[in-house]
Enzyme design. Sequence first.
Site, PDB file in Angstrom:
ATOM      1  N   ASP A 166       4.971  78.042   7.072  1.00 21.21           N
ATOM      2  CA  ASP A 166       4.771  77.534   8.432  1.00 21.21           C
ATOM      3  C   ASP A 166       5.487  76.194   8.528  1.00 21.21           C
ATOM      4  O   ASP A 166       5.595  75.461   7.541  1.00 21.21           O
ATOM      5  CB  ASP A 166       3.283  77.362   8.729  1.00 21.21           C
ATOM      6  CG  ASP A 166       2.560  78.692   8.907  1.00 21.21           C
ATOM      7  OD1 ASP A 166       3.212  79.683   9.295  1.00 21.21           O
ATOM      8  OD2 ASP A 166       1.345  78.741   8.659  1.00 21.21           O
ATOM      9  N   ASP A 179       4.934  83.836  14.050  1.00 19.90           N
ATOM     10  CA  ASP A 179       3.695  83.603  14.802  1.00 19.90           C
ATOM     11  C   ASP A 179       3.980  83.487  16.297  1.00 19.90           C
ATOM     12  O   ASP A 179       3.204  83.971  17.127  1.00 19.90           O
ATOM     13  CB  ASP A 179       3.003  82.319  14.329  1.00 19.90           C
ATOM     14  CG  ASP A 179       2.570  82.376  12.875  1.00 19.90           C
ATOM     15  OD1 ASP A 179       2.360  83.477  12.342  1.00 19.90           O
ATOM     16  OD2 ASP A 179       2.454  81.293  12.268  1.00 19.90           O
TER      17      ASP A 179
END
Length: 170
Positions: free
Chosen positions: A123, A139
């Site tokens: 991330d 995402d």
Amino acid sequence: MTSDKKISLKMRLLSFAAVILLLVTDQYIKYIVDLELKGGPAVVVIKNVLQLNYLENDGAMLGMMGGKTTLMTVLAVVCVIVMIAVVFTGIIKDRVDYWCVLLMISGGLGNIVDRVFRGYVIDYIEVLFIDFYIFNFADCLITVAAFVLIFYQLWLIYRDSKIKKAGDSQ
């Protein structure tokens, strides 16, 4: 594509190409992030708004289920298989629904690849003006597709209720 038309072979091939392109894009971004940000400081994109900050996520969103990579991988694989089956059975006739599911498949595959080959998801997108979790391109694909799908379905319900009311008043 209206509700009475089948998805053509050409559309299926385009869909497959789009999924592969989005998956490759996600993995390429994560590769660059891994090279450039891992072990380093966050990179401010827009002061007090957005920065790139490397994070290895071995759980789900918002830090839930940390350390449960295997469980998260299995759940993601099951979800992606179900969505692929839905696409290929021809159940989805609406173009918006169809492309939203393809975006979700692409994002799901991107995070599955990370979990399988890295043991965690990379991330890197951090929103600063609200207390929010760090996320990635995959995402974004899943979240945007889910929101579009929900709002599109609500719009269809609203539109159909207006049509029904107009028909009832005649």
